[in-house]
Enzyme design. Structure first.
Site, short mmCIF file in Angstrom:
data_model
loop_
_atom_site.label_atom_id
_atom_site.label_comp_id
_atom_site.label_asym_id
_atom_site.label_seq_id
_atom_site.Cartn_x
_atom_site.Cartn_y
_atom_site.Cartn_z
N ARG A 96 0.95 -0.93 0.23
CA ARG A 96 -0.01 0.01 0.24
C ARG A 96 0.26 1.20 -0.03
O ARG A 96 0.68 2.28 0.45
CB ARG A 96 -1.04 0.55 1.30
N SER A 103 -10.79 -1.08 3.77
CA SER A 103 -10.03 -0.87 4.57
C SER A 103 -9.30 -0.03 5.04
O SER A 103 -8.95 0.51 4.66
CB SER A 103 -9.28 -2.28 3.82
N GLU A 145 -4.71 3.36 6.31
CA GLU A 145 -4.90 3.87 4.38
C GLU A 145 -5.02 4.81 4.19
O GLU A 145 -4.62 5.34 3.37
CB GLU A 145 -5.56 2.49 4.23
#
Length: 346
Positions: A164, A246, A342
């Site tokens: 990520r 998420s 995130e």
């Protein structure tokens, strides 16, 4: 090219948080950005790049000039013996690109079906799902430097992909640090889709689908359908319940740390990684701390998946971040693990 003033952003972020962009420019072509940067007054202003708004938590009105990337286009640009090279404009909806490539007979992106956001945002986050990451299918991208207006191309190595992560998430530093956060706008992305395609079925939920259906050799379209069904069963639709997918990265730790946690928490969900580290399921850690379904104001933990924070209606960015920080504190106090969000917080 028009500059819009005081633009409501509630429909431009999947969390559905009410805020305004004091100035907003819609980039529908590369020329739009060149025109903007050619104007000395506009070029000097701080800027915030907005794609699909699926990986952002807005905590107030956005004062920097908001660049809303809406560049369209999908095409096959080249073929090699091993790959189809497919190009898409940064403003294309990611899921639409995935469906389109399959309709053309070019598999490879099916595990990334229903990932929210735009094509241009995908390399920034190095999106991943169900055993495939963007870097596995990435060829190269074109971007424009906001500092000098020049167009440049980056290959996978130059993007510095990680979990990520990419150079687009790191600020510029010294000569060894090529971070591009806030310095560039991605305008096109190209993908290398394999002609010798094999389904990626290492993910447990996909293996369960395979067992349920009895399909030994699924097609790319079948994998796509399975992924869509799994995601819809687990994750809320942003069009119905505001969310950013998420919210936390799955943390990694050492084998010694895992042994220590398992001694206290035998049911810990964990996965060995190729580099010897061990990835922990952030959703399991959050659920174990009793957060599923709990709320701070109008922000809540989704009752079907603890990794997802949702807007129950009228949540502010402050409420979302207060909830997120409370979860981080709770997980650290119980497991000694620090969860990293995130989404980008602005």
């Amino acid at each position: 090219m028009d500059i819009e003033r005081n633009v409501p952003l509630q429909t431009y972020n999947t969390f559905g948080i009410a805020a305004r962009a004091l100035q907003l420019v819609r980039l529908r072509s590369e020329d739009d950005l060149h025109q903007l940067l050619a104007h000395a007054g506009h070029a000097a202003q701080p800027k915030f790049v907005l794609g699909g708004g699926s990986n952002v938590v807005i905590t107030g009105d956005i004062r920097p000039m908001t660049l809303k990337v809406e560049i369209p286009g999908k095409r096959l640009v080249a073929e090699t013996d091993r790959h189809w090279i497919v190009e898409a404009g940064a403003g294309e909806v990611w899921h639409d690109l995935v469906a389109w490539t399959l309709a053309q007979g070019w598999p490879g992106l099916e595990n990334l079906a229903l990932v929210p956001g735009t094509v241009g945002a995908a390399p920034v986050q190095n999106i991943g799902a169900y055993g495939v990451e963007l870097q596995d299918r990435f060829h190269e991208l074109d971007a424009i430097d906001l500092r000098n207006g020049q167009t440049f191309t980056l290959n996978a190595a130059q993007c510095g992909f990680g979990y990520r992560d990419s150079v687009f998430k790191h600020p510029p530093g010294d000569a060894r640090d090529h971070g591009l956060a806030g310095c560039a706008v991605i305008v096109r992305v190209r993908f290398a889709l394999p002609k010798q395609w094999q389904p990626e079925l290492d993910y447990l939920d996909l293996q369960r689908k395979q067992a349920e259906t009895g399909v030994a050799r699924p097609t790319a379209q079948q994998v796509f359908d399975w992924v869509c069904a799994i995601r819809r069963a687990k994750l809320p639709d942003p069009a119905v319940i505001g969310n950013a997918g998420s919210f936390f990265k799955n943390p990694t730790c050492t084998e010694a740390q895992v042994r220590d946690i398992i001694a206290r928490e035998p049911k810990l969900v964990h996965y060995p990684m190729p580099d010897g580290s061990i990835k922990l399921a952030a959703g399991w850690l959050i659920d174990a701390c009793g957060w599923k379904g709990k709320a701070v104001g109008k922000a809540a933990v989704y009752d079907k998946q603890a990794l997802v924070l949702v807007n129950k209606g009228g949540a502010t960015g402050g409420e979302v971040m207060t909830l997120a920080k409370s979860i981080q504190t709770s997980v650290y106090e119980r497991f000694g693990i620090r969860l990293e969000p995130e989404p980008v917080v602005v």
